[in-house]
Design a protein around this motif. Structure first.
Motif, PDB file in Angstrom:
ATOM      1  N   ALA A 173      21.977 -30.381  -2.727  1.00 49.79           N
ATOM      2  CA  ALA A 173      22.985 -29.350  -2.477  1.00 49.79           C
ATOM      3  C   ALA A 173      22.293 -28.009  -2.657  1.00 49.79           C
ATOM      4  N   PRO A 174      22.050 -27.272  -1.588  1.00 49.15           N
ATOM      5  CA  PRO A 174      21.363 -25.985  -1.748  1.00 49.15           C
ATOM      6  C   PRO A 174      22.157 -25.104  -2.708  1.00 49.15           C
ATOM      7  N   LYS A 175      21.420 -24.400  -3.556  1.00 49.98           N
ATOM      8  CA  LYS A 175      22.091 -23.523  -4.514  1.00 49.98           C
ATOM      9  C   LYS A 175      22.729 -22.351  -3.781  1.00 49.98           C
ATOM     10  N   ALA A 176      23.714 -21.768  -4.457  1.00 49.08           N
ATOM     11  CA  ALA A 176      24.389 -20.601  -3.896  1.00 49.08           C
ATOM     12  C   ALA A 176      23.361 -19.558  -3.480  1.00 49.08           C
ATOM     13  N   GLY A 177      23.456 -19.093  -2.256  1.00 49.84           N
ATOM     14  CA  GLY A 177      22.595 -18.016  -1.798  1.00 49.84           C
ATOM     15  C   GLY A 177      21.148 -18.404  -1.528  1.00 49.84           C
ATOM     16  N   GLU A 178      20.801 -19.686  -1.712  1.00 50.61           N
ATOM     17  CA  GLU A 178      19.432 -20.142  -1.420  1.00 50.61           C
ATOM     18  C   GLU A 178      19.387 -20.663   0.009  1.00 50.61           C
ATOM     19  N   PRO A 179      18.695 -19.964   0.904  1.00 55.90           N
ATOM     20  CA  PRO A 179      18.701 -20.419   2.290  1.00 55.90           C
ATOM     21  C   PRO A 179      17.912 -21.707   2.488  1.00 55.90           C
ATOM     22  N   VAL A 180      18.359 -22.532   3.407  1.00 54.69           N
ATOM     23  CA  VAL A 180      17.578 -23.682   3.856  1.00 54.69           C
ATOM     24  C   VAL A 180      16.960 -23.260   5.187  1.00 54.69           C
ATOM     25  N   ILE A 181      15.639 -23.243   5.235  1.00 60.75           N
ATOM     26  CA  ILE A 181      14.962 -22.737   6.433  1.00 60.75           C
ATOM     27  C   ILE A 181      14.143 -23.843   7.064  1.00 60.75           C
ATOM     28  N   ALA A 182      14.356 -24.078   8.341  1.00 58.62           N
ATOM     29  CA  ALA A 182      13.547 -25.061   9.070  1.00 58.62           C
ATOM     30  C   ALA A 182      12.837 -24.324  10.207  1.00 58.62           C
ATOM     31  N   ARG A 183      11.513 -24.477  10.258  1.00 54.55           N
ATOM     32  CA  ARG A 183      10.746 -23.789  11.307  1.00 54.55           C
ATOM     33  C   ARG A 183      10.055 -24.824  12.170  1.00 54.55           C
ATOM     34  N   VAL A 184      10.266 -24.721  13.448  1.00 54.78           N
ATOM     35  CA  VAL A 184       9.610 -25.662  14.348  1.00 54.78           C
ATOM     36  C   VAL A 184       8.155 -25.249  14.493  1.00 54.78           C
ATOM     37  N   GLU A 185       7.303 -26.214  14.264  1.00 59.38           N
ATOM     38  CA  GLU A 185       5.869 -25.951  14.252  1.00 59.38           C
ATOM     39  C   GLU A 185       5.422 -25.307  15.570  1.00 59.38           C
ATOM     40  N   GLY A 186       4.622 -24.273  15.429  1.00 56.01           N
ATOM     41  CA  GLY A 186       4.013 -23.678  16.609  1.00 56.01           C
ATOM     42  C   GLY A 186       4.922 -22.744  17.390  1.00 56.01           C
TER      43      GLY A 186
END
Lengths: 409, 503
Positions: A362-375
């Protein structure tokens, strides 16, 4: 409040105008999934994630955005259009052909689905800007596209641009999301990133253009929440020239991302910290340099801080960002399975899609979950230089926001 | 002496059956109401209804009543107007008064109501969750510039970030009241309370007594048209400096301090001769236009080592344009004082008839600064009159960063709003320099009461924020969407930027 349903019968910009005087309240469900390796996933994945979250909506709006779905046409701008009638279609197509070389024009592939009624005419186009026009007007292709979107949404009655990015598209309408997904035959598309939304509006009948995601170029935003600070957020954005005319929180969130990421050039991590700021008690415990940065960030962007319950997923060609409010008043669960990152309102959606995730949290309050597609590159808007009034106008299609607002520098 | 036509306003009644004949009322009254001949004998005409005697009478045998003399009914000529004519016919003078405008103009705060969250968004429990009131007073940059810290993180870019802001623990500060108009013990109480509360007190235009030097990080020092008590050394002894252009109770005129209130200490602090009237010029004689103000702002910044400099103005018709000019002239905050704001002495005709309500001024100024894209360049401090935490919340929702309270602080110290500060005989020891009266305020006691008051209001602000479903005051600031108007006309609603209730 009594509603005159007849006022909602007309489609398009008029409906925006009718919705706009009222703040639209609502709860929602959402999901986002991104394979950081760039491997493509069928749209069925996103449909499954939303189907188990059916109870989070009320059948008045569902939608998806997929990235990487048009690999053969990835250099062209993909326009997903909604038309009230053939007259609107003709007018919009005239505007499109004036501005672009239309490489492909075709009806959106759909199938009849029980529960989906009153669909507008749905078409898609793959477009290349006329190079001589860009040169003449000294605009980047992105600037040019936004101007065309703005023009169609505000001036062509009954036409609405659902999405306008490259190698991506938005699929949305009135219905439960799994119905909308099947209606648009999403299982036939494959993307590296999908965002999805299930709408539960409390005070409007809902209409096709009003469903999430909201998009501009390759940005899409889905949002579950009610921004209690909407009033000051909107007034803050007005100071920078944005016009918040829809009365939806989502619009405000979209402009704030535009302001912070594109215009103020904040890194995405810090933009998230500005929008879902840490508590002063946390800031006071930070090392001096970080404390100075966070204090400035909070004091300067305080009017833009999104306060109140929300979970947001921002999708773009390079990945996605999911963000919860500062004290986590709306659900958001995240998981990772190999190179795949997924977020959803409910863990059930994750368990439905990922058979054995490596890690669920469960992401903490205000902690973004960031996914970056390679390249993939990050300047999210491409070469976009337009002012906020034009951004507002393109997103909402309300003409008064097309008037340039003078902003002191 | 000719018989005055003006009959006493009040009747002092003593229940002699209960009276101890102790004479405490005689000793307590600063106005000389009582003679003593075996028992206290009140002279009604001297009574100001300040209730000092009532409060301290051990037998609780004193009551003050209105002198309800009947006049033939007349909606046009109120009794107050009759008395004013009689007094002026007797004296030929300007009628002086004190404290804020008491006339029955519409009180807009009382026509505004706040929102609360239900179902679609939750309210937040301030007893169980953080509820943040911290506020930064001063100029903010348009954006935050960051640089890479070389370790995958970020840091403020060189020279970026927010400088010269004052951190306030709560968006409530004390408004300017000069030493001279109030006693040194009042100033000590305010300074001690400001330090304990993490907020600011304001010297007013009478300079800074050296007893207050230890509290200098919690003090705003005023630079007014009289330039009393100022030199470079004193300018260095404050958290911020404030140029006083106008005051809500008396827009367009300067401060008045009668010579009777200027004793040795006041004289030393103000740097003027003892016993002389301290009459501030109406305008600053070096400010005849906005560019002159800019010069003064920067002169003070230079002299003080670039401390924040605010400008205080009275709320008048074109307040928005003036405030915009002030911000562009380089002020770090604009202090708006509404026409209900208090004073230690002002002509009644000015106090009661000049200026506009603070609610309107906040709305107009906040909107104008936003329209011009310069709202972040200065904070807005609103005062005159903030009577409760509800007023504070509404002022903040209209667009104020901080509210300043003056009258409420004096009430906390015993003031009963008898509107007689200008006489210098305050029985409560607040607006007087008579040693036998000023010693009635023990600064430690005063600081505790002021601290209690601001703590109480801050807790109430937290309750309001919680009901609104936000947990930081910046999410209420300027959020007019959270206000609704009841019984205000359409034009006023438009100016306030507030929808009528039901919309």
């Amino acid at each position: 409040m009594a509603y005159d349903l007849e006022r909602y019968e007309s489609f398009g910009v008029e409906r925006y105008r009718d919705e706009s005087p009222f703040k639209i309240h609502g709860g929602c469900g959402l999901a986002g999934i991104c394979d950081e390796s760039g491997t493509l996933m069928s749209g069925e994945v996103a449909i499954q994630a939303m189907a188990v979250q059916r109870d989070r909506g009320n059948g008045l709006g569902g939608g998806f955005a997929g990235y990487g779905i048009y690999p053969e046409l990835s250099e062209l701008f993909a326009f997903h259009m909604m038309y009230h009638d053939t007259a609107a279609k003709e007018a919009a197509e005239a505007a499109l052909s004036e501005s672009f070389t239309i490489e492909v024009a075709e009806p959106m592939p759909t199938r009849p689905v029980k529960g989906i009624v009153d669909a507008p005419l749905l078409w898609r186009y793959f477009l290349a800007p006329h190079p001589h026009l860009l040169e003449e007007r000294e605009l980047s292709a992105e600037d040019y596209v936004v101007q065309v979107v703005m023009n169609i949404n505000s001036r062509v009655d009954g036409a609405f641009v659902a999405s306008s990015g490259k190698n991506m598209g938005a699929f949305k309408g009135v219905g439960f999301p799994e119905e909308i997904g099947h209606y648009f035959r999403l299982e036939e598309y494959a993307g590296h990133t999908w965002v999805a939304h299930n709408r539960f509006p409390t005070n409007t009948p809902g209409w096709w253009g009003g469903a999430h995601p909201f998009t501009l170029l390759d940005w899409s935003i889905v949002h579950n929440g009610e921004i209690s600070s909407y009033g000051i957020n909107a007034r803050y954005l007005e100071q920078f020239g944005y016009t918040c005319s829809l009365g939806t929180d989502t619009e405000v969130a979209a402009y704030l991302f535009d302001l912070l990421l594109r215009r103020h050039k904040l890194p995405i991590e810090l933009a998230c910290k500005a929008l879902a700021a840490p508590l002063w008690s946390e800031i006071d415990r930070m090392p001096a340099a970080e404390r100075a940065l966070m204090t400035s960030l909070r004091a300067v962007y305080g009017p833009g801080m999104l306060n109140g319950p929300f979970a947001i997923v921002l999708g773009f060609n390079g990945g996605m960002v999911a963000l919860n409010d500062r004290i986590k008043l709306r659900p958001l669960v995240a998981a990772r399975s190999g190179t795949t990152v997924m977020v959803a309102s409910e863990e059930a959606a994750i368990r439905e899609v990922m058979s054995s995730p490596d890690h669920v949290w469960a992401p903490k309050a205000g902690e973004p979950v960031i996914a970056r597609v390679e390249g993939m590159e990050w300047p999210i808007h491409g070469e976009l230089h337009l002012g906020p009034a034009e951004i507002s106008c393109a997103v909402t299609g309300t003409e008064h926001s097309c008037e340039p607002v003078e902003v002191a520098v | 002496m000719q018989q005055t036509f003006v009959q006493p306003e009040f009747r002092v009644k003593i229940d002699y059956d209960k009276c101890h004949k102790c004479g405490r009322c005689v000793q307590q009254c600063g106005w000389g109401v009582y003679d003593f001949a075996e028992r206290p004998i009140p002279h009604d005409e001297k009574c100001r209804a300040c209730h000092r005697c009532v409060t301290f009478c051990p037998a609780r045998c004193i009551t003050i009543e209105k002198n309800t003399l009947a006049f033939r009914e007349n909606d046009n000529w109120s009794v107050g107007l009759l008395k004013a004519v009689w007094k002026q016919a007797e004296t030929g003078g300007v009628l002086l008064t004190s404290m804020g405008n008491p006339k029955p103009y519409e009180r807009i705060f009382d026509h505004l109501v706040l929102d609360a969250c239900q179902v679609t968004n939750p309210s937040i429990d301030p007893l169980r969750e953080p509820m943040e009131l911290r506020t930064y007073l001063g100029r903010k940059p348009d954006s935050v510039q960051v640089a890479s810290d070389g370790a995958g993180g970020f840091t403020l870019a060189e020279g970026a970030g927010m400088a010269n802001n004052i951190e306030l623990a709560t968006p409530i500060i004390f408004s300017p009241m000069s030493y001279g108009s109030v006693s040194l013990n009042v100033h000590r109480s305010l300074a001690m309370a400001a330090e304990r509360l993490g907020i600011l007190m304001n010297t007013g235009e009478g300079g800074l007594h050296e007893d207050l030097y230890p509290y200098q990080d919690h003090i705003i020092l005023q630079v007014a048209s009289g330039r009393f008590g100022l030199n470079p050394e004193v300018l260095g002894r404050a958290a911020a400096l404030e140029i006083k252009i106008g005051q809500g109770a008396k827009p367009g005129i300067g401060g008045h301090l009668p010579g009777e209130k200027i004793d040795r200490e006041v004289s030393a602090t103000r740097m003027i001769p003892q016993g002389t009237d301290a009459i501030s010029p109406a305008p600053h004689h070096d400010i005849y236009s906005i560019e002159d103000l800019r010069q003064l702002i920067y002169a003070i910044k230079e002299a003080s080592g670039y401390k924040p400099v605010g400008v205080k103005i009275a709320a008048v018709h074109n307040v928005a344009a003036i405030a915009s000019g002030i911000v562009r002239a380089g002020a770090d905050y604009v202090y708006l004082d509404g026409f209900r704001g208090g004073t230690g002495a002002a002509p009644a005709v000015i106090r009661d008839h000049i200026g506009i309500p603070i609610e309107i001024a906040i709305a107009a100024v906040d909107q104008r600064l936003r329209d011009e894209g310069i709202r972040n360049q200065a904070s807005i401090v609103a005062a005159g009159s903030i009577r409760s935490s509800a007023d504070a919340a509404k002022a903040i929702a209209l667009g104020a960063d901080v509210v300043a309270i003056g009258t409420a602080t004096l009430l906390a110290l015993g003031c009963h709003l008898c509107q007689s500060c200008h006489t210098g005989s305050c029985s409560w020891g607040i607006t007087t320099q008579k040693p036998e009266l000023t010693r009635r305020i023990d600064p430690e006691w005063g600081a505790e009461r002021l601290t209690n008051l601001v703590h109480a209001w801050s807790h109430e602000l937290q309750e309001i924020l919680g009901a609104l479903g936000v947990n930081a005051v910046e999410s209420l600031r300027g959020s007019r969407e959270r206000l609704r108007a009841i019984g205000l006309d359409e034009q006023t609603c438009k100016i306030l930027g507030v929808k009528p209730a039901g919309m």
